[in-house]
Design a protein around this motif. Structure first.
Motif, mmCIF file in Angstrom:
data_model
loop_
_atom_site.group_PDB
_atom_site.id
_atom_site.type_symbol
_atom_site.label_atom_id
_atom_site.label_comp_id
_atom_site.label_asym_id
_atom_site.label_seq_id
_atom_site.Cartn_x
_atom_site.Cartn_y
_atom_site.Cartn_z
ATOM 1 N N TYR A 220 0.848 -1.202 0.000
ATOM 2 C CA TYR A 220 0.000 0.000 0.000
ATOM 3 C C TYR A 220 0.880 1.247 0.000
ATOM 4 N N ASN A 221 1.880 1.231 0.851
ATOM 5 C CA ASN A 221 2.746 2.404 1.000
ATOM 6 C C ASN A 221 3.559 2.687 -0.266
ATOM 7 N N ALA A 222 3.898 1.623 -0.994
ATOM 8 C CA ALA A 222 4.768 1.777 -2.163
ATOM 9 C C ALA A 222 4.033 2.379 -3.363
ATOM 10 N N THR A 352 0.984 -4.011 14.189
ATOM 11 C CA THR A 352 0.845 -3.517 12.804
ATOM 12 C C THR A 352 1.034 -2.003 12.772
ATOM 13 N N LEU A 353 0.535 -1.307 13.795
ATOM 14 C CA LEU A 353 0.762 0.144 13.859
ATOM 15 C C LEU A 353 2.259 0.433 13.979
ATOM 16 N N THR A 354 2.950 -0.340 14.799
ATOM 17 C CA THR A 354 4.404 -0.159 14.937
ATOM 18 C C THR A 354 5.104 -0.438 13.601
ATOM 19 N N ASN A 355 4.679 -1.497 12.924
ATOM 20 C CA ASN A 355 5.260 -1.816 11.614
ATOM 21 C C ASN A 355 5.027 -0.684 10.616
ATOM 22 N N ILE A 356 3.832 -0.100 10.670
ATOM 23 C CA ILE A 356 3.536 0.989 9.725
ATOM 24 C C ILE A 356 4.410 2.211 10.026
ATOM 25 N N ILE A 360 6.881 3.745 7.183
ATOM 26 C CA ILE A 360 6.867 5.160 6.779
ATOM 27 C C ILE A 360 8.272 5.746 6.911
ATOM 28 N N VAL A 361 8.935 5.462 8.019
ATOM 29 C CA VAL A 361 10.290 5.993 8.233
ATOM 30 C C VAL A 361 11.243 5.446 7.169
ATOM 31 N N GLU A 362 11.185 4.147 6.905
ATOM 32 C CA GLU A 362 12.067 3.538 5.902
ATOM 33 C C GLU A 362 11.835 4.160 4.533
ATOM 34 N N SER A 363 10.569 4.382 4.147
ATOM 35 C CA SER A 363 10.304 4.898 2.806
ATOM 36 C C SER A 363 10.743 6.349 2.708
ATOM 37 N N GLY A 368 14.654 9.958 0.467
ATOM 38 C CA GLY A 368 15.475 11.104 0.835
ATOM 39 C C GLY A 368 14.726 12.205 1.554
ATOM 40 N N VAL A 369 13.514 11.926 2.041
ATOM 41 C CA VAL A 369 12.757 12.955 2.762
ATOM 42 C C VAL A 369 13.336 13.090 4.173
ATOM 43 N N ASP A 370 13.517 14.328 4.581
ATOM 44 C CA ASP A 370 14.081 14.538 5.926
ATOM 45 C C ASP A 370 13.075 14.233 7.005
ATOM 46 N N TYR A 371 13.512 13.696 8.096
ATOM 47 C CA TYR A 371 12.652 13.579 9.273
ATOM 48 C C TYR A 371 13.526 13.768 10.486
ATOM 49 N N LEU A 372 12.873 14.187 11.547
ATOM 50 C CA LEU A 372 13.644 14.472 12.761
ATOM 51 C C LEU A 372 13.748 13.246 13.639
#
Ligand code: SF4
Length: 372
Positions: A220-222, A352-356, A360-363, A368-372
């Motif tokens: 879904y995320n991809a 599943t929430l933890t996996n999501i 999100i962080v991996e993608s 290359g999107v920045d996150y804190l």
């Protein structure tokens, strides 16, 4: 004016032409008894009389369920529709949805779907070996042909996939099919078995369910353009609300019960209650009024207490609580419930929430999107 929705699942008949291995109605699938239109009229009046007292608009979504509801003659539904037109009005309106195995679709039934503007949910697993006719013959090729016919008639529908042993490892196949046909789908857990050994060959453990939902979440995320996948889409929304610090209201069944299940004989209960158990029947919608037994009934109080207990036991210390409203543990069980106990542990939803969150962080890292 505020508007609220309630799903009323109507078990119109248990009769079915299929014998799916996991069906929780299995012992009753040969029973041809169906709800009469007089009984439906009594149910509809009771429902209307209750919800018309609300000081906001209410939309009742009747979900016609079975057995196989399309085996009931179309005349029943035309009569039922006339009853609805007489009873429901602007303040309390209604829509109709049908959950079907889609093996019996003729001209009359296509016309029925169009005339009543029925929303359609199709049960199909795509990796099938368990959705079979009484003879043991597979049903899927017929269902796929009938799905094409619905498409040709411009009739939109969603699908339901029951997550079982056969689904494991084939999530991409399932996802790609629905994605290519732009069809939303729900991944449902197995219901508790109708008899011992029923699910022995196809049951899945919590860790298998978690792995499978993780794969659906990755797929879904991809995709840039999304299709709806329940519960994955909602789980992504929970994580997004959490990131935005945008909390939701906690689920309170006492304040609003969003799903009521009405059995063929008029007995009714909540969606999260053990199905058909006499200890959880709130009343009878053919013979009683809706509000009297519901709020006076010990069974209803017991159901409320247990839903609250499940939330208290699981949610209070859960990091997602406040963004997840607790509905999953109060009413919907994604965990393996084949050995059911009343205090359920919210393992599948939380993991599943933890996996999501991780997905999100991996993608973001990959793109290359920045996150804190
Ligand atoms: S994830 Fe489970 S335990 Fe956590 S808030 Fe949601 S329902 Fe409650």
């Amino acid at each position: 004016m505020e508007s609220r929705k309630v799903d009323i699942v109507i078990k119109v008949s248990k009769y079915c032409n299929l014998r799916c291995t996991y069906c929780y109605e299995f012992p009753d699938l040969g029973n041809k008894h169906k709800m009469s239109t007089q009984d439906f009229a009594a149910i509809a009046r009771n429902i209307y009389n209750y919800y018309q007292k609300c000081d906001f608009n209410v939309c009742i979504n009747f979900i016609w369920h079975g057995g196989e509801p399309l085996l009931v003659h179309p005349d029943f539904y035309y009569e039922m529709f006339e009853i609805q037109k007489k009873i429901f009005c602007t303040h309390v309106t209604c829509t109709n949805t049908m959950q079907t195995n889609l093996t019996v679709l003729d001209e009359a039934r296509i016309q029925l779907i169009k005339d009543l503007d029925l929303r359609i949910g199709v049960s199909i697993d795509l990796v099938d070996s368990v959705r079979v006719y009484k003879s043991g013959k597979e049903s899927q090729s017929k269902v796929l042909k009938n799905m094409d016919i619905l498409h040709e008639h411009g009739i939109h529908f969603g699908c339901i996939v029951v997550l079982n042993k056969n689904t494991l490892g084939r999530e991409k196949e399932v996802f790609d099919f629905f994605y290519s046909t732009k069809t939303s789908f729900s991944v449902l857990p197995l219901f508790p078995a109708a008899f011992d050994t029923q699910l022995d060959e196809i049951a899945v453990s919590n860790s298998e369910i978690i792995q499978s939902l993780r794969k659906f979440a990755q797929l879904y995320n991809a995709c840039e353009k999304k299709i709806g996948i329940s519960p994955i889409t909602d789980f992504f929304s929970i994580i997004e609300s959490m990131e935005k610090k945008d909390p939701v209201e906690f689920y309170d069944k006492e304040e609003w019960c969003p799903v009521i299940l009405v059995n063929t004989n008029g007995d009714y209960q909540g969606y999260g209650d053990p199905y058909g158990s006499s200890e959880y029947i709130y009343g009878n919608l053919i013979h009683d009024t809706f509000d009297q037994p519901m709020f006076g009934s010990q069974n209803y109080s017991k159901s409320l207490r247990e839903a609250k207990k499940r939330i208290a036991y699981n949610c209070v210390n859960c990091k997602y609580f406040g963004y997840c409203d607790g509905y999953y543990i109060a009413e919907v069980q994604y965990d393996n419930v084949t050995n059911s106990s009343l205090i359920k542990i919210c393992e599948v939803t939380k993991m599943t929430l933890t996996n999501i969150e991780e997905i999100i962080v991996e993608s973001q890292f990959i793109t290359g999107v920045d996150y804190l």
